[in-house]
Scaffold this motif. Sequence first.
Motif, PDB file in Angstrom:
ATOM      1  N   SER A 151       1.234   3.967  -3.015  1.00 63.74           N
ATOM      2  CA  SER A 151       0.934   5.341  -2.641  1.00 63.74           C
ATOM      3  C   SER A 151       2.085   6.278  -3.012  1.00 63.74           C
ATOM      4  O   SER A 151       1.882   7.333  -3.610  1.00 63.74           O
ATOM      5  CB  SER A 151       0.666   5.379  -1.145  1.00 63.74           C
ATOM      6  OG  SER A 151       0.374   6.660  -0.729  1.00 63.74           O
ATOM      7  N   ALA A 164      -3.860   2.834  -0.459  1.00 63.69           N
ATOM      8  CA  ALA A 164      -3.072   3.826  -1.184  1.00 63.69           C
ATOM      9  C   ALA A 164      -3.844   5.129  -1.330  1.00 63.69           C
ATOM     10  O   ALA A 164      -3.293   6.209  -1.145  1.00 63.69           O
ATOM     11  CB  ALA A 164      -2.673   3.292  -2.553  1.00 63.69           C
ATOM     12  N   GLY A 214       0.833  -1.207   0.000  1.00 56.27           N
ATOM     13  CA  GLY A 214       0.000   0.000   0.000  1.00 56.27           C
ATOM     14  C   GLY A 214       0.862   1.249   0.000  1.00 56.27           C
ATOM     15  O   GLY A 214       0.626   2.190  -0.764  1.00 56.27           O
TER      16      GLY A 214
END
Lengths: 337, 281, 323
Positions: free
Chosen positions: A109, A211, A105
């Motif tokens: 991101s 994200a 994640g």
Amino acid sequence: MLSLIGKRIISAIPSVIGVLVVTFVLTRALPGDPAAYFAGPAATPQAIEEIRRSLGLDKSLPEQFVVYISDLARGDLGNSIATGQPVLTEIVTRLPASLELTLLGLLVSVLIAVPLGVLAATRPGSLIDHACRVITTAGVSLPAFFTGLLLVYVLYYRLGWAPAPLGRLDIFYSAPNTVTGFYTIDALIEGNFEVFRAALAQLLLPVTALAIFTLAPLARMTRAAMLEVLNSDFIRTARAAGLPKGKIVYGYAFRNAMLPVVTTLGMVFSFLLGANVLVEKVFSWPGIGTFAIEALIASDYAPIQGFVLTMAMLYVTLNLVIDILYIVIDPRVGFES
Amino acid sequence: MKATWKHIRYVLGENPVTLFAFALFGFILLCAIFGPWLAPYDPLTTNAAQSLKPPSARHWFGTDALGRDIFSRVLVATRLDLGIAFASVILTFAIGALAGIAAGFFGGWVDRLVGRLADTIMAFPLFVLAMGIVAALGNSVGNIVLATAIINTPLYARVARAEANIRRNAGFVEAARLSGNSEVRILLLQILPNILPILMVQCSLTMGYAILNAAGLSFIGLGIAPPTPEWGILVAEGAALMISGEWWVALFPGLALMTAVFCFNLLGDGLRDIVDPRRRT
Amino acid sequence: MSAVPVLAVDNLSVEFRTRSGIVKALEQVSFNIGKGEMVAIVGESGSGKSVTAYTVMGILDAAGRVDSGSAVFGGLDLLQARESALREIRGREMSMIFQNPRVALNPIRRVGDQIADVLLQHGGITRREAPKRAIEMLARVRIPDPERRARAYPFELSGGMCQRIMIAIALACSPRLLIADEPTTGLDVTTQAAIMDLIAELGAEQGMATLLITHDLGMAAEYCDHIVVMHAGHVVEMAPTAALFANPRHPYTARLIAATPRPTARLADLVSIPGNLPDLRATVIPACRYSVRCERRKPRCEQPLPLVLGDEKGSMVACWNPL
């Protein structure tokens, strides 16, 4: 530099002590009788007395703290009532599932937020700048569990592009042999691309939900830092020296702008580890978040304590890694005076 | 004062988004106050014949598995969600601002103590700490408020500390000191009013986070017990239905939650532009 | 002045668009610099000296816009040139150094590498030669122990040392023109003299023309052949240094000289210049922007400014009622 890193590691000790004290206090702050709590809802008075003695709850608080610490030192976090297993074993087997989700994640991101922030800063007032502003404001307003549900509805129920939100691997596949505990990496180690793909497909939606939630602070910070650096005197010098735009933006400005972004990673991790618990619930992810939620519902306290402790230690460690990274990339650290 | 109004008008004129946020805030506030009277149905009355009906003219947001009207439930929940957030922010403000100002103003051991406590809280991922606190203190609305307040306190304390520290030897403080005011009196009458605007901005920014945090806790089954309508619980009730296609049960409470958080974030940014234009990002 | 100037700025006007309206920052600015010459632009803060320099370098803010005029350098009008052509010239044929050298260098890059970046960009040398050439440059700007200093970061060096690094970056490719924008601001007095001596000396060695931007008339007088006096975006007077001091013709120049400390003058003799710069955002700005502060104002001063050429070569005054 090594002495700086050493100093930083030592400075984490008070945080660790703080975490230990707080988790200890949280156990003793249980309303009513902690022994009854630990014993579970169906225990007899004798059983509760038994537990009180075996937990050392009849001793004084300082004595109990010493016992608590020495238990921890031996890796004893108590047993889970629901499974009967030691909490440490439960957490260790589930941690990789949570970590795989969290780290992926964060990776996604960062890969979206940083270029977005850079583009927005280098083209102020452009479409991408406005898009960045909307995304950063809307992104923090979207609870990760809600985004997750929307993704499930659209991409699983409506479009059928994503697999059912039920755990780490579709039931038709068997998990790869554990090396790292990350299914994607373990599958690659085995060379089993089909399982790799299946594991990645399961990760797709929860990772996207995480994200989107953590994108905002990163993109916002990147944009602000880039804008500030691009307006600074040394960029003007670089332009006057005839350096090409690419060298100025990426070689000079970007590296400087990344310093404040690295420092916000700590806050981002705090967000991420919290959102992780909620996302795990939505996707029936067999990580420590789901484990903790199940324990919460069953009033099974030892696993919750172990969970809070593990997450806090993980967070302290991550912050340590971030700070060491900062020491490595910023030559000015330690020379401030 | 006149200049301040002019500045506020200028900022709002420049930034219609902030104006929109103020309007939205007013709307949400009205829902919180008048929600129970405006709701077309009783939010708790079940009706098996009407279970899981999609949105229609009769039930704008559809009905849930027990046939309850989701529009009424979302509307009525506004008061509880906003109430929890307000209560926790006020509590945070009281503890955080005072501790931070004292730390910045007095320095020394007060500063070290406050700093150490703030660092200890910050050593936890904040939502996880909130989970631990509610689990330990017991499943109640009051404890959700308390947990949310505790995890937000370090942020306030830091802002307040920094601002108070800048002003501890400012001219107006020295003047008050020379005319024989006690340190505590200076702190309350000179320093606090001076940094209040900056703390108010922080308040608005934390409101959004407080709402998210409380909804997250109830989403995983902490704090508020069903059937009380609360946005986090409502989303949780609809979560399992998403897989079978009954999207409306979770969507509308989720949208309400999102709108409220979005509103407070916009408002915070807008207030910051008014109070402290330098920090605009 | 030699026949073909290194830089010829002609009739330059620049505007800034701001929240509170358009600011006419420069109006009809003209001046020349010949080969090997050292020319100063002198004026108060806000007089437009830095804007002139930035416009010539092509590094003006996005809010600034060239309204008219030309700046011919080596046969090319810099104001019409493409960005790619300008980039070729900047740092190689025309360089600039700035005030506050400690923040004008990249804080997290070793100074030797920063010099090498410019050499690699323009010098036509290999990556392997660059560090050696960077160290040579450090030695040329009189930095002791250049091998060690090349590995230092700006925060480890003094302000004077950083300005030497800036000079090394600017002179790395032996440019024909150096623009020095308040190069001694933020440095202590003894360092100031050393930096100016270094600029003058290296300039003379290479036959390089130097444009010195300063508010310090004394420093301009000490180092420059020619002085251009600016006020509120106008060139009000220019003349060879000696002539300017001996016989200032614009009332503002006279005031400026009277306000400059000299070894022979006492403090009581110093005068200040009354009034402030006019508001350049106003829609109607007086034709002579000094007229609001001027004691010699005449009704005629409301007509468009005359450009009165002086007896001396390259001298000019923009005034209806000169001294």
